[in-house]
Write an enzyme that holds these catalytic residues in place. Structure first.
Site, PDB file in Angstrom:
ATOM      1  N   ARG A 104       0.850  -1.186   0.000  1.00  0.00           N
ATOM      2  CA  ARG A 104       0.000   0.000   0.000  1.00  0.00           C
ATOM      3  C   ARG A 104       0.884   1.233   0.000  1.00  0.00           C
ATOM      4  NH1 ARG A 104      -4.462   1.962   4.400  1.00  0.00           N
ATOM      5  NH2 ARG A 104      -2.707   1.875   5.818  1.00  0.00           N
ATOM      6  N   THR A 108      -0.862   7.541  -0.874  1.00  0.00           N
ATOM      7  CA  THR A 108      -2.141   7.531  -1.594  1.00  0.00           C
ATOM      8  C   THR A 108      -3.053   6.395  -1.147  1.00  0.00           C
ATOM      9  OG1 THR A 108      -1.277   6.049  -3.275  1.00  0.00           O
ATOM     10  CG2 THR A 108      -0.980   8.405  -3.651  1.00  0.00           C
ATOM     11  N   ASP A 199      -2.192  -2.547  12.455  1.00  0.00           N
ATOM     12  CA  ASP A 199      -1.696  -3.131  11.212  1.00  0.00           C
ATOM     13  C   ASP A 199      -1.739  -4.646  11.317  1.00  0.00           C
ATOM     14  OD1 ASP A 199       0.291  -4.343   9.340  1.00  0.00           O
ATOM     15  OD2 ASP A 199       0.490  -2.260   8.720  1.00  0.00           O
ATOM     16  N   ASP A 202       1.592  -6.578  10.657  1.00  0.00           N
ATOM     17  CA  ASP A 202       2.539  -6.403  11.762  1.00  0.00           C
ATOM     18  C   ASP A 202       2.129  -7.233  12.973  1.00  0.00           C
ATOM     19  OD1 ASP A 202       4.225  -4.717  10.435  1.00  0.00           O
ATOM     20  OD2 ASP A 202       3.403  -2.872  11.306  1.00  0.00           O
TER      21      ASP A 202
HETATM   22  N1  URA Z   1      -4.496  -2.343   6.922  1.00  0.00           N
HETATM   23  C1  URA Z   1      -4.291  -2.708   8.223  1.00  0.00           C
HETATM   24  O1  URA Z   1      -3.549  -3.644   8.491  1.00  0.00           O
HETATM   25  N2  URA Z   1      -4.952  -2.044   9.176  1.00  0.00           N
HETATM   26  C2  URA Z   1      -5.798  -1.024   8.915  1.00  0.00           C
HETATM   27  O2  URA Z   1      -6.383  -0.467   9.850  1.00  0.00           O
HETATM   28  C3  URA Z   1      -5.991  -0.655   7.565  1.00  0.00           C
HETATM   29  C4  URA Z   1      -5.336  -1.327   6.600  1.00  0.00           C
END
Ligand code: URA
Length: 209
Positions: A104, A108, A199, A202
């Protein structure tokens, strides 16, 4: 909202979801809760799948059994989609697995492709594994990819969705059912889901901090 959105509605799913949300849940417990939710998401996705009947012999007599009529493919959106994979491979022995690798763009929030490997998708049930449906960019892109590769029967499995992501999927792919464990309040200015769980990649793989 999306015409084919299903939100898991049972206390056990909400229990697992809460483990994921808690910020001090360690990766091992996080992975376990993700695996358990994956199983429930898959069962919900399979609710309307066609079966074919065949004769099976029990120790007592011959009776009619059922098996899923079509092949099943899971396509994990890297890297967080890997978290849902184990639950599915345990439940679906003949599962074939594809991968789409996206990162990602932090500015953007748009998906950038770095890897794609897909098994044959025609005439199969395709489950696209995208645990965090934030802006919807990655999931919409991944669904485009599998449709271009021949998939006609696609369902998205999602752990945590934001309303914006659900809306984006309603615009881009209204034909694709979404099964989600939760739809949260909003996205923040960094495109993270609130309250969310942080995340997902993570937290699954212990790469935080
Ligand atoms: N991706 C993630 O891992 N967490 C989010 O809150 C949004 C996208």
């Amino acid at each position: 909202m999306h015409p084919k959105l299903t939100i898991l509605d049972n206390p056990l799913s909400r229990h697992h979801m809460t483990i994921l949300r808690k910020k001090d849940t360690e990766p091992d417990a996080f992975r376990t809760a993700t695996r358990r939710l994956a199983t429930t998401l898959a069962y919900e996705a399979a609710r309307d799948w066609e079966v074919e009947e065949f004769q099976v012999e029990t120790p007592m007599e011959i009776t009619t059994g059922e098996r899923i009529a079509k092949g099943i493919v899971a396509v994990a959106v890297l890297r967080a989609g890997l978290g849902l994979l184990e639950g599915l491979t345990r439940q679906i022995p003949d599962l074939r697995v594809g991968y789409v690798g996206l990162f990602r763009d932090e500015e953007t929030a748009q998906p950038q492709e770095y890897y794609t490997k897909l098994p044959p998708l025609a005439d199969t049930h395709v489950l696209v594994l995208e645990p965090m449906l934030a802006t919807g960019g990655s999931l919409s892109w991944a669904v485009d990819k599998v449709k271009q590769a021949g998939a006609t029967d696609v369902t998205a499995l999602v752990v945590c969705a934001a309303p914006a992501g659900v809306e984006r999927m309603a615009e881009d792919h209204p034909d694709v059912p979404i099964v989600a464990a939760a739809v949260d309040r909003e996205l923040d200015y960094k495109y993270y889901i609130r309250p969310g769980l942080g995340d997902m990649g993570d937290r699954l793989f212990g790469t935080t901090g």
